[in-house]
Scaffold this motif. Structure first.
Motif, PDB file in Angstrom:
ATOM      1  N   ALA A 146      -5.104   3.240   5.001  1.00 57.69           N
ATOM      2  CA  ALA A 146      -4.677   3.204   3.597  1.00 57.69           C
ATOM      3  C   ALA A 146      -5.923   3.313   2.741  1.00 57.69           C
ATOM      4  CB  ALA A 146      -3.928   1.910   3.294  1.00 57.69           C
ATOM      5  N   GLU A 147      -5.731   3.304   1.434  1.00 53.90           N
ATOM      6  CA  GLU A 147      -6.861   3.355   0.505  1.00 53.90           C
ATOM      7  C   GLU A 147      -7.796   4.511   0.850  1.00 53.90           C
ATOM      8  OE1 GLU A 147      -8.346  -0.645   1.067  1.00 53.90           O
ATOM      9  OE2 GLU A 147      -7.117  -1.370  -0.568  1.00 53.90           O
ATOM     10  N   LEU A 195      -7.580  -0.083   7.302  1.00 59.68           N
ATOM     11  CA  LEU A 195      -6.946  -1.335   6.902  1.00 59.68           C
ATOM     12  C   LEU A 195      -6.826  -2.251   8.122  1.00 59.68           C
ATOM     13  CD1 LEU A 195      -5.651  -2.640   4.399  1.00 59.68           C
ATOM     14  CD2 LEU A 195      -3.497  -1.622   5.119  1.00 59.68           C
ATOM     15  N   TYR A 209       0.846  -1.200   0.000  1.00 59.24           N
ATOM     16  CA  TYR A 209       0.000   0.000   0.000  1.00 59.24           C
ATOM     17  C   TYR A 209       0.877   1.244   0.000  1.00 59.24           C
ATOM     18  CZ  TYR A 209      -3.504  -3.374   1.467  1.00 59.24           C
ATOM     19  OH  TYR A 209      -4.330  -4.474   1.530  1.00 59.24           O
ATOM     20  N   ALA A 245      -4.896  -5.814  -1.157  1.00 56.67           N
ATOM     21  CA  ALA A 245      -4.035  -4.959  -1.983  1.00 56.67           C
ATOM     22  C   ALA A 245      -4.106  -5.338  -3.460  1.00 56.67           C
ATOM     23  CB  ALA A 245      -2.586  -5.040  -1.506  1.00 56.67           C
ATOM     24  N   ASP A 269       0.043   4.252  -0.031  1.00 58.21           N
ATOM     25  CA  ASP A 269      -0.509   5.351   0.769  1.00 58.21           C
ATOM     26  C   ASP A 269      -0.682   4.981   2.244  1.00 58.21           C
ATOM     27  OD1 ASP A 269      -2.618   3.568   0.406  1.00 58.21           O
ATOM     28  OD2 ASP A 269      -4.127   5.145   0.202  1.00 58.21           O
ATOM     29  N   ALA A 270      -0.040   3.896   2.689  1.00 63.62           N
ATOM     30  CA  ALA A 270      -0.194   3.443   4.078  1.00 63.62           C
ATOM     31  C   ALA A 270       0.254   4.516   5.063  1.00 63.62           C
ATOM     32  CB  ALA A 270       0.598   2.166   4.309  1.00 63.62           C
TER      33      ALA A 270
END
Length: 146
Positions: free
Chosen positions: A51-52, A57, A10, A137, A12-13
Motif C-alpha cells: 500500500a502507500e 505494509l 488503505y 493509516a 490502495d491496498a
C-alpha cells in the motif's frame, strides 16, 4: 478480518494469495522465532500487503525470511548496528526504516517496533498489528512514528 480492516484503512491496498501454514512455519524454522499470532492470521489471508505507493505494509513470507536473514548475516551491519536477532522485521516505510516484532522477556508479545536505519534506535510504535495498521493509516507521511 484483516482484508476488511486493511481495505477500509488503505484504499490502495494490494493483497496477495494466502500463505499456507507450512510457509509460515518456514519463517519460524529459519529465524528461530515464533511468528506472532496476528501476523500469522494476516499471512493466512494474504501473503503480504502493499500500500502507500507500493511500500511494504506487511511483507510476504519470502520477504520476511529474506530481509531478516540478510540483516542478521551481514558483516557490514554487524559493525554498524546492534544485533538483530531479537527482531522479526515484517514491513517497511519505503525509506529505509523497518517495522518489527521484538522477542524479549521485557517486551509484551505482539508489540510492534520501528528500527530507524539512521540511528539504530528501536522504539515501540504500536501495541498490536491492528494498532500499527491503524496508526500508520491515520498519518500524513512516511515518518508517522516520529
Amino acid at each position: 478480518m484483516w482484508r476488511e480492516l486493511i481495505g477500509r484503512l488503505y484504499g490502495d491496498a494490494e493483497f496477495a494469495e494466502p500463505a499456507s501454514d507450512g510457509e509460515i512455519d518456514r519463517i519460524e524454522r529459519t529465524l528461530g522465532q515464533e511468528v506472532a499470532a496476528d501476523l500469522r492470521e494476516l499471512l493466512l489471508q494474504s501473503n503480504g500487503v502493499r500500500a502507500e505507493y507500493g511500500s511494504g505494509l506487511v511483507w510476504s513470507v519470502q520477504e520476511i525470511i529474506k530481509e531478516n536473514t540478510e540483516f542478521r548475516q551481514s558483516a557490514d551491519f554487524a559493525e554498524l548496528y546492534k544485533p538483530f536477532d531479537q527482531l522479526m522485521f515484517m514491513g517497511d516505510n519505503g525509506g529505509g526504516d523497518q517495522f518489527a516484532y521484538v522477542r524479549a522477556p521485557e517486551v509484551p508479545a505482539g508489540d510492534v517496533f520501528v528500527w530507524d536505519h539512521e540511528t539504530d534506535e528501536r522504539e515501540r510504535v504500536a501495541t498490536s498489528l491492528a494498532d500499527y495498521l491503524e496508526r500508520r493509516a491515520g498519518s500524513d507521511g512516511d515518518d508517522w512514528y516520529k
